[in-house]
Design an enzyme around this catalytic site. Structure first.
Site, PDB file in Angstrom:
ATOM      1  N   GLY A  12       1.224  -0.816   0.467  1.00 25.31           N
ATOM      2  CA  GLY A  12      -0.432   0.221  -0.193  1.00 25.31           C
ATOM      3  C   GLY A  12       0.954   1.358   0.040  1.00 25.31           C
ATOM      4  O   GLY A  12       2.584   0.976  -0.373  1.00 25.31           O
ATOM      5  N   ALA A  14       2.001   2.445   2.150  1.00 24.46           N
ATOM      6  CA  ALA A  14       3.266   2.798   3.167  1.00 24.46           C
ATOM      7  C   ALA A  14       4.896   2.051   2.860  1.00 24.46           C
ATOM      8  O   ALA A  14       5.542   2.488   2.889  1.00 24.46           O
ATOM      9  CB  ALA A  14       3.305   2.144   4.514  1.00 24.46           C
ATOM     10  N   SER A  40      -5.826  -1.466   1.826  1.00 21.01           N
ATOM     11  CA  SER A  40      -6.878   0.084   1.559  1.00 21.01           C
ATOM     12  C   SER A  40      -6.950   1.730   1.496  1.00 21.01           C
ATOM     13  O   SER A  40      -7.377   2.071   0.763  1.00 21.01           O
ATOM     14  CB  SER A  40      -7.254   0.029   3.906  1.00 21.01           C
ATOM     15  OG  SER A  40      -7.537  -0.849   4.302  1.00 21.01           O
ATOM     16  N   THR A  41      -5.556   1.498   0.603  1.00 15.65           N
ATOM     17  CA  THR A  41      -5.172   2.358  -0.177  1.00 15.65           C
ATOM     18  C   THR A  41      -5.872   2.783  -0.911  1.00 15.65           C
ATOM     19  O   THR A  41      -6.499   3.370  -1.354  1.00 15.65           O
ATOM     20  CB  THR A  41      -3.683   2.385  -0.310  1.00 15.65           C
ATOM     21  OG1 THR A  41      -2.637   2.670   0.280  1.00 15.65           O
ATOM     22  CG2 THR A  41      -3.410   3.425  -0.914  1.00 15.65           C
ATOM     23  N   GLN A  45     -11.442   7.272  -0.329  1.00 15.38           N
ATOM     24  CA  GLN A  45     -11.946   8.002  -0.759  1.00 15.38           C
ATOM     25  C   GLN A  45     -11.851   9.910  -0.566  1.00 15.38           C
ATOM     26  O   GLN A  45     -11.839  10.248  -1.277  1.00 15.38           O
ATOM     27  CB  GLN A  45     -13.881   7.353  -0.561  1.00 15.38           C
ATOM     28  CG  GLN A  45     -14.192   6.362  -1.011  1.00 15.38           C
ATOM     29  CD  GLN A  45     -15.709   6.393  -1.075  1.00 15.38           C
ATOM     30  OE1 GLN A  45     -16.219   7.238  -0.531  1.00 15.38           O
ATOM     31  NE2 GLN A  45     -16.508   5.250  -0.761  1.00 15.38           N
ATOM     32  N   ARG A 280     -15.572  11.619  14.004  1.00 13.84           N
ATOM     33  CA  ARG A 280     -15.920  10.686  14.085  1.00 13.84           C
ATOM     34  C   ARG A 280     -16.810   9.751  14.988  1.00 13.84           C
ATOM     35  O   ARG A 280     -18.165   8.732  14.925  1.00 13.84           O
ATOM     36  CB  ARG A 280     -15.248   9.678  13.121  1.00 13.84           C
ATOM     37  CG  ARG A 280     -15.734   9.339  11.875  1.00 13.84           C
ATOM     38  CD  ARG A 280     -14.840   8.675  10.938  1.00 13.84           C
ATOM     39  NE  ARG A 280     -14.062   9.501   9.527  1.00 13.84           N
ATOM     40  CZ  ARG A 280     -13.484   8.724   8.516  1.00 13.84           C
ATOM     41  NH1 ARG A 280     -12.697   7.763   8.540  1.00 13.84           N
ATOM     42  NH2 ARG A 280     -13.214   9.974   8.148  1.00 13.84           N
ATOM     43  N   ARG A 376      -8.703   9.436  15.096  1.00  8.44           N
ATOM     44  CA  ARG A 376      -8.189   9.725  14.110  1.00  8.44           C
ATOM     45  C   ARG A 376      -8.886  10.465  13.460  1.00  8.44           C
ATOM     46  O   ARG A 376     -10.529  10.238  12.964  1.00  8.44           O
ATOM     47  CB  ARG A 376      -7.723   8.293  13.050  1.00  8.44           C
ATOM     48  CG  ARG A 376      -7.420   9.252  11.517  1.00  8.44           C
ATOM     49  CD  ARG A 376      -6.925   8.307  10.839  1.00  8.44           C
ATOM     50  NE  ARG A 376      -8.012   7.255  10.105  1.00  8.44           N
ATOM     51  CZ  ARG A 376      -8.585   7.577   9.236  1.00  8.44           C
ATOM     52  NH1 ARG A 376      -8.029   8.615   8.394  1.00  8.44           N
ATOM     53  NH2 ARG A 376      -9.470   6.764   8.581  1.00  8.44           N
TER      54      ARG A 376
HETATM   55  P1  FAD Z   1      -2.418  -0.812   3.121  1.00  7.37           P
HETATM   56  O1  FAD Z   1      -3.398   0.326   1.886  1.00  7.37           O
HETATM   57  O2  FAD Z   1      -3.740  -1.804   2.968  1.00  7.37           O
HETATM   58  O3  FAD Z   1      -1.837  -2.019   1.460  1.00  7.37           O
HETATM   59  C1  FAD Z   1      -1.784  -2.564   3.059  1.00  7.37           C
HETATM   60  C2  FAD Z   1      -1.038  -3.871   2.546  1.00  7.37           C
HETATM   61  O4  FAD Z   1      -0.141  -5.415   3.582  1.00  7.37           O
HETATM   62  C3  FAD Z   1      -1.506  -4.895   0.804  1.00  7.37           C
HETATM   63  O5  FAD Z   1      -0.383  -4.886  -0.044  1.00  7.37           O
HETATM   64  C4  FAD Z   1      -2.127  -6.432   1.905  1.00  7.37           C
HETATM   65  O6  FAD Z   1      -1.454  -6.873   0.655  1.00  7.37           O
HETATM   66  C5  FAD Z   1      -0.305  -6.737   2.476  1.00  7.37           C
HETATM   67  N1  FAD Z   1      -0.235  -7.189   3.839  1.00  7.37           N
HETATM   68  C6  FAD Z   1      -1.232  -7.116   4.222  1.00  7.37           C
HETATM   69  N2  FAD Z   1      -1.142  -8.414   5.447  1.00  7.37           N
HETATM   70  C7  FAD Z   1      -0.128  -9.562   4.759  1.00  7.37           C
HETATM   71  C8  FAD Z   1       1.049 -10.165   4.662  1.00  7.37           C
HETATM   72  N3  FAD Z   1       0.113 -11.228   6.035  1.00  7.37           N
HETATM   73  N4  FAD Z   1       1.957 -10.596   4.165  1.00  7.37           N
HETATM   74  C9  FAD Z   1       1.815  -9.870   3.503  1.00  7.37           C
HETATM   75  N5  FAD Z   1       1.152  -9.027   3.042  1.00  7.37           N
HETATM   76  C10 FAD Z   1       0.333  -9.081   3.355  1.00  7.37           C
HETATM   77  N6  FAD Z   1      -7.889   7.271   4.536  1.00  7.37           N
HETATM   78  C11 FAD Z   1      -7.196   8.393   4.377  1.00  7.37           C
HETATM   79  O7  FAD Z   1      -6.447   9.305   5.660  1.00  7.37           O
HETATM   80  N7  FAD Z   1      -8.134   9.056   3.757  1.00  7.37           N
HETATM   81  C12 FAD Z   1      -9.484   8.863   3.112  1.00  7.37           C
HETATM   82  O8  FAD Z   1      -9.857   9.197   2.385  1.00  7.37           O
HETATM   83  C13 FAD Z   1      -8.962   7.392   3.591  1.00  7.37           C
HETATM   84  N8  FAD Z   1     -11.006   7.010   2.953  1.00  7.37           N
HETATM   85  C14 FAD Z   1     -10.481   5.005   3.625  1.00  7.37           C
HETATM   86  C15 FAD Z   1     -11.499   4.455   2.549  1.00  7.37           C
HETATM   87  C16 FAD Z   1     -11.282   2.907   2.902  1.00  7.37           C
HETATM   88  C17 FAD Z   1     -12.696   2.404   2.045  1.00  7.37           C
HETATM   89  C18 FAD Z   1     -10.996   2.344   3.664  1.00  7.37           C
HETATM   90  C19 FAD Z   1     -11.209   1.358   4.161  1.00  7.37           C
HETATM   91  C20 FAD Z   1      -9.572   2.944   4.381  1.00  7.37           C
HETATM   92  C21 FAD Z   1      -9.590   4.949   4.447  1.00  7.37           C
HETATM   93  N9  FAD Z   1      -9.084   5.598   4.661  1.00  7.37           N
HETATM   94  C22 FAD Z   1      -8.895   6.272   4.029  1.00  7.37           C
HETATM   95  C23 FAD Z   1      -7.916   5.193   5.663  1.00  7.37           C
HETATM   96  C24 FAD Z   1      -6.641   4.453   4.631  1.00  7.37           C
HETATM   97  O9  FAD Z   1      -6.587   4.399   2.925  1.00  7.37           O
HETATM   98  C25 FAD Z   1      -5.472   3.242   5.633  1.00  7.37           C
HETATM   99  O10 FAD Z   1      -5.779   4.081   6.444  1.00  7.37           O
HETATM  100  C26 FAD Z   1      -4.584   3.660   4.541  1.00  7.37           C
HETATM  101  O11 FAD Z   1      -4.442   3.451   2.864  1.00  7.37           O
HETATM  102  C27 FAD Z   1      -3.400   2.119   5.697  1.00  7.37           C
HETATM  103  O12 FAD Z   1      -2.399   2.230   3.561  1.00  7.37           O
HETATM  104  P2  FAD Z   1      -1.403   1.061   4.500  1.00  7.37           P
HETATM  105  O13 FAD Z   1      -0.744   1.008   3.383  1.00  7.37           O
HETATM  106  O14 FAD Z   1      -1.160   1.033   5.833  1.00  7.37           O
HETATM  107  O15 FAD Z   1      -1.925  -0.206   4.190  1.00  7.37           O
HETATM  108  C1  SIN Z   2     -13.435   8.878   4.132  1.00 10.78           C
HETATM  109  O1  SIN Z   2     -13.628   8.981   3.268  1.00 10.78           O
HETATM  110  O2  SIN Z   2     -14.853   9.606   4.450  1.00 10.78           O
HETATM  111  C2  SIN Z   2     -12.844   7.808   4.979  1.00 10.78           C
HETATM  112  C3  SIN Z   2     -11.593   9.367   5.012  1.00 10.78           C
HETATM  113  C4  SIN Z   2     -11.166   8.268   6.197  1.00 10.78           C
HETATM  114  O3  SIN Z   2     -11.142   7.747   5.998  1.00 10.78           O
HETATM  115  O4  SIN Z   2     -10.041   9.217   6.394  1.00 10.78           O
END
Ligand code: FAD
Ligand code: SIN
Length: 528
Positions: A12, A14, A40-41, A45, A280, A376
């Site tokens: 994602g 990060a 989730s990334t 939205q 929220r 958050r």
């Molecule tokens: P992710 O993007 O979730 O990536 C996780 C990665 O880890 C994936 O590649 C997955 O395959 C991998 N993984 C997991 N477990 C394993 C494993 N055991 N072995 C190997 N790989 C693994 N935040 C905002 O700031 N603004 C927004 O508008 C917003 N909207 C959102 C809408 C929705 C529907 C959701 C669900 C979340 C939203 N969030 C938003 C929150 C935000 O999207 C997430 O917190 C953020 O994208 C997390 O990024 P990440 O890189 O930590 O993880």
């Molecule tokens: C949303 O678009 O309402 C999600 C935003 C977020 O989780 O930060």
């Protein structure tokens, strides 16, 4: 056995930002569970919060974050987040992320969400995450030093004690889901960026990969984990049996959408003077309260008073998706309910993403940096992932000489295990844990319900342990073991906190108690 300089678990925002930032300094292996763009990334939205407008200020963003966090944010970490935000946004733009601009002025269009005192959310329509994921993935996939391996479910971290007795991480064991083989990945340092844990709950906005694997693995390896009681429920997910809790962005309330009871009455002003744009936790509890009072299964979200053209251009993805379920956003209200959305707790990390284990970093939703406190602020999580993944990369590069020699590690041993013919037990227990968490450890909690969940989970944990040692690992089993571990951590943290604050509301202690509980809840496997 495979070796690289940097091992990244998760693709994602990060994981990939870290990978891109370290790639000039060594070889990088990125492991991800399914398709590299799934996480989730991709589904974010509303957008990404950062100070980019002359009408905004660092102080205002800091204050809004602290206010939403209900007294538990670490101020110095929030300052880093906010002040380094604009530089990281420029990095995203330089990687090719296209945020919406105003047609006339060419300035970035800024959205508004709950808890923000001004418009400060950069967005790409209502599909910001997909645009960010596209841009970072395209760059990472082309980089000669980065190898992205799909269909890899990391099972556990490989740990050892270094010469001074310090616990360190030397890589990870990973199940290749298409062959069933378990591979050993060795690295000089490891970044854990596995995202969130929404799948711990029956109803969640999160994708299937969000099973809290990183948090569970780090805890098992001995790392400190904190504030797991603060699980954020997004107030507005579509209520429809086939919609899988599809998120309806908070940005819609930022553009004037109202929350209504089923008989058309607005109710948010009765709970908070900020109405629909209260933080929220307040909005989700208000909806929960309304549903309990009326016995209704959902409330309504209505933006139909705005110009249909505006609605269609600002929320194209949502318009299209809800239409598949028979709703027309431009002319009628949507049925909505809260669903588990974001894990504010996680693996304890410092201002450089360093965990309490040597050679192990974390960033994104897996990490607990101290930014979010007890709740958050909307759209701060993508920013947190960006800022702290990048800082972790800087720290890793600077300390690479310290990580130079990697001691030998043992290959995975599955000799005494056999293939299970009782996979149905795993599926059944998955459902049981998630339903129990939803019913007993949801938006409103009590000590009695938490204790009940704790006892039930102890039995399930024993059953899984037994199963795990006798049968060959599968993806479902790995994930079940992890959601159960994360559920246990949420309950343990919830039981410790004898007050209500932010996202943790316990009817037995309905007041906030700053004198005794203005502190984080930190757990380690060894009982710390
Ligand atoms: P992710 O993007 O979730 O990536 C996780 C990665 O880890 C994936 O590649 C997955 O395959 C991998 N993984 C997991 N477990 C394993 C494993 N055991 N072995 C190997 N790989 C693994 N935040 C905002 O700031 N603004 C927004 O508008 C917003 N909207 C959102 C809408 C929705 C529907 C959701 C669900 C979340 C939203 N969030 C938003 C929150 C935000 O999207 C997430 O917190 C953020 O994208 C997390 O990024 P990440 O890189 O930590 O993880
Ligand atoms: C949303 O678009 O309402 C999600 C935003 C977020 O989780 O930060």
């Amino acid at each position: 056995m495979e070796s690289s300089d940097f091992l990244v678990v998760g693709s994602g925002i990060a994981g990939l930002i870290y990978a891109l930032d370290v790639a000039a300094f060594g070889t990088v292996t990125v492991l991800c569970k399914s398709d590299p763009t799934e996480g989730s990334t991709r589904y974010a939205q509303g957008g990404i919060a950062s100070v980019t407008s002359p009408l905004d200020s660092f102080e205002a963003h800091i204050e809004d974050t602290l206010d939403a966090g209900a007294g538990l944010c670490h101020r110095e970490i929030v300052e880093i987040l906010v002040r380094e935000g604009p530089e990281r946004i420029r990095q995203l733009i330089s990687l090719g992320t296209r945020f919406d601009r105003d047609l006339g002025s060419n300035q970035y269009q800024l959205g508004q969400e709950g808890g923000h005192s001004v418009r400060r959310i950069l967005h790409a329509g209502d599909a910001t995450g997909a645009e960010i994921q596209r841009a970072v993935f395209e760059h990472a996939a082309k980089h000669p030093n980065i190898r992205i391996l799909a269909n890899q479910v990391v099972i556990d971290l490989i740990t050892a004690a270094d010469a001074g007795g310090r616990r360190e991480v030397l890589g990870a064991y990973s199940l290749q889901t298409d062959t069933g083989e378990v591979r050993t990945y060795r690295a000089r340092c490891t970044m854990l960026a596995t995202g969130g844990a929404g799948k711990v709950y029956l109803y969640t906005s999160n994708p299937d990969v969000a099973t809290g694997d990183g948090i569970a693995m780090a805890y098992r390896a001995g790392a400190a984990v904190a504030n797991m009681e603060f699980f954020q429920f997004h107030p507005t997910c579509l209520y429809h049996p086939e919609a899988k809790s599809f998120l309806i962005t908070e940005a819609m309330r930022g553009e004037g959408a109202m929350l209504l009871t089923q008989d058309g009455k607005p109710f948010m002003q009765a709970y908070d003077s900020r109405g629909e744009l209260a933080p929220r936790d307040i909005v989700a509890r208000a909806i929960d309260d309304q549903m309990k009072r009326s016995g209704d299964k959902f409330v309504l979200l209505d933006i139909s008073h705005r110009d249909p053209e505006f609605i269609r251009s600002r929320f194209p993805t949502i318009c299209e998706r809800v239409q598949q379920f028979g709703f027309d956003l431009t002319s009628e209200p949507l049925p909505v309910v809260p669903a588990a959305h974001y894990c504010c707790g996680g693996v304890v990390s410092d201002e450089f993403g360093k965990t309490t284990l040597h050679r192990l970093y974390t960033a994104g939703e897996t990490a607990f940096t101290g930014v979010h406190g007890a709740n958050r602020l909307a759209s701060n999580s993508l920013l947190e992932a960006l800022v702290f993944a990048s800082r972790a990369a800087r720290h890793s590069i600077e300390h690479l000489p310290q990580y130079a020699t990697v001691p030998p590690v043992r290959e995975w041993d599955s000799l005494d295990t056999v293939k299970s013919s009782e996979e149905v037990l795993v599926t059944h227990t998955w459902e049981e844990v998630r339903r129990m968490m939803w019913n007993l450890v949801g938006i409103v909690r009590s000590d009695k319900r938490l204790h009940l969940a704790e006892r039930r989970l102890q039995i399930i944990t024993e059953e899984i342990r037994d199963y795990y040692w006798h049968f060959r690992v599968t993806k479902d089993l790995v994930e079940l073991r992890n959601i159960t571990q994360v559920a246990a951590l949420i309950i343990a943290c919830g039981l410790r906190r004898k007050e209500s604050r932010g996202l943790h509301f316990n009817v037995d202690y309905p007041q906030r108690d700053d004198e005794h509980w203005r502190k984080d809840t930190i757990l380690t496997k060894d009982g710390g």
